[in-house]
Design an enzyme around this catalytic site. Structure first.
Site, PDB file in Angstrom:
ATOM      1  N   HIS A  61       0.336   8.904  10.367  1.00 45.08           N
ATOM      2  CA  HIS A  61      -0.457   9.247   9.185  1.00 45.08           C
ATOM      3  C   HIS A  61      -1.710  10.025   9.591  1.00 45.08           C
ATOM      4  CE1 HIS A  61       1.544   5.593   7.292  1.00 45.08           C
ATOM      5  NE2 HIS A  61       1.741   6.528   6.382  1.00 45.08           N
TER       6      HIS A  61
ATOM      7  N   ASP B 267      10.453  10.947   6.904  1.00 45.73           N
ATOM      8  CA  ASP B 267      11.200  10.514   5.710  1.00 45.73           C
ATOM      9  C   ASP B 267      11.851  11.755   5.108  1.00 45.73           C
ATOM     10  OD1 ASP B 267      10.341   7.747   5.844  1.00 45.73           O
ATOM     11  OD2 ASP B 267       8.365   8.517   5.321  1.00 45.73           O
TER      12      ASP B 267
HETATM   13  O1  PAF Z   1       6.100   7.805   2.066  1.00 46.15           O
HETATM   14  C1  PAF Z   1       5.382   7.001   1.429  1.00 46.15           C
HETATM   15  O2  PAF Z   1       4.470   6.376   1.969  1.00 46.15           O
HETATM   16  C2  PAF Z   1       5.643   6.791  -0.047  1.00 46.15           C
HETATM   17  O3  PAF Z   1       6.990   6.839  -0.346  1.00 46.15           O
HETATM   18  C3  PAF Z   1       4.848   7.749  -0.956  1.00 46.15           C
HETATM   19  C4  PAF Z   1       5.283   9.189  -0.762  1.00 46.15           C
HETATM   20  C5  PAF Z   1       3.353   7.623  -0.652  1.00 46.15           C
HETATM   21  C6  PAF Z   1       5.062   7.393  -2.424  1.00 46.15           C
HETATM   22  O4  PAF Z   1       4.638   6.101  -2.713  1.00 46.15           O
END
Ligand code: PAF
Length: 180
Positions: A35, A148
């Site tokens: 992140h 993802d």
């Molecule tokens: O990837 C994630 O953390 C979640 O699926 C998202 C895109 C923030 C949506 O809640």
């Protein structure tokens, strides 16, 4: 830079008033190094970088780990600060779903294969919350991890099909030294 934390739609609108181009990193918190890379990347797009932190109930099916999903808000905000994120939007469920869950985004057949085959309601929940975040933040750029990949593909598809004026940026996978 110091990061402003806003929790309501009204405060978000105030924080973004007079904004230039905005980049958005939607997250569910529990932020890790992957992140941080996304957050740092976001500051290279537009004039002001926003991260959202919202554990979205509609992407969890009954029996999945919504209640146990890890939450460490202070550590998340610290990571955002370190990455020079200007605004953290951390709404509660009433801000995001004021009328319950009646109106949703249907991901179509792509949402029913791969992960969607075992989690049939998951991607509808993801697209619904991402479309709400796009409506609220009105980002020029939105950044998602390539980790993802099905999610990223579906978000790109939604943006194209629903004519949303945002550029979706996919960011490369970050791996630990052991390859994880
Ligand atoms: O990837 C994630 O953390 C979640 O699926 C998202 C895109 C923030 C949506 O809640």
């Amino acid at each position: 830079m110091s990061t402003s934390v806003v929790r309501t739609k009204a405060d978000l609108a105030r924080a973004l008033k007079g904004r230039g181009a905005v980049s958005l990193v939607p997250t569910m918190g529990a932020l890790h190094d992957g992140h941080s890379r996304l957050l740092e990347h976001a500051t290279g797009y537009g004039d002001i970088a926003v991260a959202s932190i919202f554990v979205n109930p509609t992407q969890f099916a009954p029996g999945e780990d919504f209640a146990d999903y890890p939450r460490d808000f202070d550590a998340d905000v610290e990571r955002c600060e370190q990455a020079d994120i200007a605004v953290v939007f951390a709404p509660d469920v009433h801000q995001m779903y004021p009328g319950g869950t009646g109106v949703t985004v249907d991901p179509g057949p792509l949402g029913a294969v791969l992960e969607g085959a075992s989690r049939p309601t998951h991607f509808g929940g993801v697209l619904t919350v991402v479309s709400k975040l796009f409506g609220l933040v009105q980002p020029d750029y939105a950044l998602f991890g390539e980790k993802d990949f099905q999610q990223l593909t579906l978000i790109r598809h939604m943006v194209r099909e629903l004519c949303m004026p945002v550029e979706v940026v996919g960011c490369p996978i970050v791996r630990e030294s052991d390859g994880l």
